[in-house]
Design a protein around this motif. Sequence first.
Motif, mmCIF file in Angstrom:
data_model
loop_
_atom_site.group_PDB
_atom_site.id
_atom_site.type_symbol
_atom_site.label_atom_id
_atom_site.label_comp_id
_atom_site.label_asym_id
_atom_site.label_seq_id
_atom_site.Cartn_x
_atom_site.Cartn_y
_atom_site.Cartn_z
ATOM 1 N N GLY A 1 7.173 1.202 6.153
ATOM 2 C CA GLY A 1 8.196 0.215 6.474
ATOM 3 C C GLY A 1 8.491 0.128 7.955
ATOM 4 N N TYR A 2 7.850 0.973 8.755
ATOM 5 C CA TYR A 2 8.071 0.934 10.200
ATOM 6 C C TYR A 2 7.313 -0.269 10.766
ATOM 7 C CZ TYR A 2 9.129 2.755 14.816
ATOM 8 O OH TYR A 2 9.630 2.913 16.081
ATOM 9 N N PRO A 3 7.967 -1.073 11.621
ATOM 10 C CA PRO A 3 7.371 -2.357 12.024
ATOM 11 C C PRO A 3 6.048 -2.288 12.784
ATOM 12 C CG PRO A 3 9.404 -1.931 13.245
ATOM 13 C CD PRO A 3 9.290 -0.872 12.195
ATOM 14 N N THR A 4 5.781 -1.208 13.502
ATOM 15 C CA THR A 4 4.535 -1.143 14.282
ATOM 16 C C THR A 4 3.572 -0.090 13.748
ATOM 17 O OG1 THR A 4 5.531 0.397 15.859
ATOM 18 C CG2 THR A 4 5.665 -1.961 16.384
ATOM 19 N N GLN A 5 3.685 0.236 12.470
ATOM 20 C CA GLN A 5 2.829 1.258 11.874
ATOM 21 C C GLN A 5 1.363 0.877 11.984
ATOM 22 O OE1 GLN A 5 3.596 2.070 7.751
ATOM 23 N NE2 GLN A 5 1.916 3.506 7.582
ATOM 24 N N LYS A 6 0.551 1.850 12.365
ATOM 25 C CA LYS A 6 -0.896 1.662 12.468
ATOM 26 C C LYS A 6 -1.562 2.193 11.191
ATOM 27 C CE LYS A 6 -0.128 0.395 16.692
ATOM 28 N NZ LYS A 6 1.317 0.273 16.619
ATOM 29 N N PRO A 7 -2.728 1.671 10.831
ATOM 30 C CA PRO A 7 -3.444 2.162 9.651
ATOM 31 C C PRO A 7 -3.912 3.607 9.842
ATOM 32 C CG PRO A 7 -4.272 0.005 10.313
ATOM 33 C CD PRO A 7 -3.377 0.498 11.417
ATOM 34 N N LEU A 8 -3.760 4.406 8.809
ATOM 35 C CA LEU A 8 -4.160 5.806 8.866
ATOM 36 C C LEU A 8 -5.646 5.943 9.183
ATOM 37 C CD1 LEU A 8 -3.406 8.779 8.525
ATOM 38 C CD2 LEU A 8 -3.778 8.494 6.067
ATOM 39 N N GLY A 9 -6.478 5.062 8.652
ATOM 40 C CA GLY A 9 -7.916 5.128 8.904
ATOM 41 C C GLY A 9 -8.260 5.038 10.386
ATOM 42 N N ILE A 10 -7.568 4.183 11.115
ATOM 43 C CA ILE A 10 -7.811 4.053 12.567
ATOM 44 C C ILE A 10 -7.405 5.331 13.290
ATOM 45 C CG2 ILE A 10 -7.009 2.863 14.662
ATOM 46 C CD1 ILE A 10 -8.927 1.137 13.176
ATOM 47 N N LEU A 11 -6.219 5.846 12.971
ATOM 48 C CA LEU A 11 -5.750 7.062 13.648
ATOM 49 C C LEU A 11 -6.620 8.264 13.318
ATOM 50 C CD1 LEU A 11 -3.366 7.331 15.660
ATOM 51 C CD2 LEU A 11 -3.278 5.265 14.336
ATOM 52 N N GLY B 1 0.815 -1.214 0.000
ATOM 53 C CA GLY B 1 0.000 0.000 0.000
ATOM 54 C C GLY B 1 0.846 1.261 0.000
ATOM 55 N N LYS B 2 0.312 2.344 -0.553
ATOM 56 C CA LYS B 2 1.082 3.578 -0.643
ATOM 57 C C LYS B 2 1.279 4.251 0.710
ATOM 58 C CE LYS B 2 -2.350 7.086 -1.681
ATOM 59 N NZ LYS B 2 -2.682 8.194 -2.534
ATOM 60 N N GLU B 3 0.453 3.924 1.709
ATOM 61 C CA GLU B 3 0.643 4.533 3.026
ATOM 62 C C GLU B 3 1.750 3.834 3.837
ATOM 63 O OE1 GLU B 3 -2.151 3.612 6.714
ATOM 64 O OE2 GLU B 3 -3.344 3.522 4.896
ATOM 65 N N ARG B 4 2.204 2.688 3.391
ATOM 66 C CA ARG B 4 3.208 1.913 4.123
ATOM 67 C C ARG B 4 4.545 2.652 4.182
ATOM 68 N NH1 ARG B 4 3.179 -2.733 6.368
ATOM 69 N NH2 ARG B 4 5.041 -3.949 6.671
#
Length: 96
Positions: A15-25, A10-13
Amino acid sequence: WWHTIVPTNGKERTGYPTQKPLGILKRIVEASSPPGGTVLDFFAGSGTTGAACLALGRRFILVDNNPEALQVMARRFAGVAEIDWVGYDPAMATSE
Protein backbone atom coordinates in the motif's frame (compact mmCIF):
# COMPACT_ATOMS: atom_id res chain seq x y z
CA TRP A 1 15.31 -4.84 -17.12
CA TRP A 2 11.68 -5.42 -17.76
CA HIS A 3 9.46 -6.17 -14.80
CA THR A 4 5.81 -5.64 -14.10
CA ILE A 5 4.63 -3.19 -11.45
CA VAL A 6 3.47 -4.44 -8.06
CA PRO A 7 -0.03 -5.79 -8.81
CA THR A 8 -2.82 -3.92 -7.04
CA ASN A 9 -4.17 -7.18 -5.64
CA GLY A 10 -0.81 -8.97 -5.30
CA LYS A 11 0.26 -10.42 -1.96
CA GLU A 12 3.53 -8.44 -1.97
CA ARG A 13 1.63 -5.12 -2.10
CA THR A 14 2.04 -3.02 1.04
CA GLY A 15 0.00 0.00 0.00
CA TYR A 16 3.02 2.29 0.04
CA PRO A 17 2.75 4.68 -2.94
CA THR A 18 6.29 4.24 -4.32
CA GLN A 19 6.77 0.54 -3.60
CA LYS A 20 9.11 -1.22 -6.01
CA PRO A 21 8.63 -4.83 -7.18
CA LEU A 22 10.47 -7.39 -5.05
CA GLY A 23 11.84 -9.08 -8.19
CA ILE A 24 13.70 -5.92 -9.23
CA LEU A 25 15.19 -5.36 -5.78
CA LYS A 26 16.28 -8.98 -5.53
CA ARG A 27 18.20 -8.61 -8.80
CA ILE A 28 19.85 -5.39 -7.61
CA VAL A 29 20.80 -6.82 -4.20
CA GLU A 30 22.10 -10.06 -5.70
CA ALA A 31 24.22 -8.21 -8.28
CA SER A 32 25.51 -5.57 -5.88
CA SER A 33 26.35 -7.39 -2.65
CA PRO A 34 27.95 -10.65 -1.57
CA PRO A 35 26.04 -13.35 0.34
CA GLY A 36 26.17 -12.43 4.01
CA GLY A 37 26.99 -8.82 3.16
CA THR A 38 25.18 -5.76 4.50
CA VAL A 39 22.99 -3.54 2.31
CA LEU A 40 22.14 0.04 3.32
CA ASP A 41 19.02 1.82 2.02
CA PHE A 42 18.68 5.45 3.16
CA PHE A 43 15.25 5.87 1.53
CA ALA A 44 13.70 2.55 2.52
CA GLY A 45 10.02 3.39 1.95
CA SER A 46 8.05 0.16 2.17
CA GLY A 47 11.14 -1.93 3.00
CA THR A 48 11.36 -3.91 -0.24
CA THR A 49 15.17 -3.76 -0.10
CA GLY A 50 15.04 -5.43 3.31
CA ALA A 51 12.63 -8.09 2.07
CA ALA A 52 15.00 -8.83 -0.82
CA CYS A 53 17.93 -9.06 1.58
CA LEU A 54 16.05 -11.49 3.83
CA ALA A 55 15.29 -13.69 0.83
CA LEU A 56 18.91 -13.62 -0.36
CA GLY A 57 20.77 -14.03 2.93
CA ARG A 58 22.01 -10.46 3.30
CA ARG A 59 21.92 -8.23 6.37
CA PHE A 60 20.33 -4.83 5.90
CA ILE A 61 19.98 -1.38 7.39
CA LEU A 62 16.86 0.53 6.39
CA VAL A 63 16.51 4.26 7.05
CA ASP A 64 13.50 6.49 6.45
CA ASN A 65 12.12 9.57 8.19
CA ASN A 66 8.56 9.19 6.88
CA PRO A 67 6.27 7.91 9.66
CA GLU A 68 4.06 6.15 7.07
CA ALA A 69 7.10 4.29 5.71
CA LEU A 70 8.08 3.16 9.20
CA GLN A 71 4.57 1.87 9.85
CA VAL A 72 4.51 -0.04 6.56
CA MET A 73 7.92 -1.58 7.31
CA ALA A 74 6.86 -2.52 10.84
CA ARG A 75 3.83 -4.39 9.47
CA ARG A 76 5.88 -5.96 6.70
CA PHE A 77 8.55 -7.29 9.07
CA ALA A 78 6.24 -8.25 11.94
CA GLY A 79 7.40 -11.59 13.29
CA VAL A 80 10.93 -11.36 11.88
CA ALA A 81 12.96 -11.89 15.05
CA GLU A 82 16.33 -10.85 13.60
CA ILE A 83 15.33 -7.19 13.19
CA ASP A 84 16.52 -4.58 15.68
CA TRP A 85 14.55 -1.32 15.61
CA VAL A 86 16.39 1.88 16.53
CA GLY A 87 14.41 5.02 17.35
CA TYR A 88 11.04 3.48 16.48
CA ASP A 89 8.61 1.20 18.29
CA PRO A 90 7.08 -1.21 15.75
CA ALA A 91 4.17 -1.85 18.12
CA MET A 92 2.95 1.61 17.07
CA ALA A 93 2.21 0.31 13.56
CA THR A 94 -0.23 -2.33 14.75
CA SER A 95 -2.08 -0.05 17.17
CA GLU A 96 -3.09 2.49 14.51
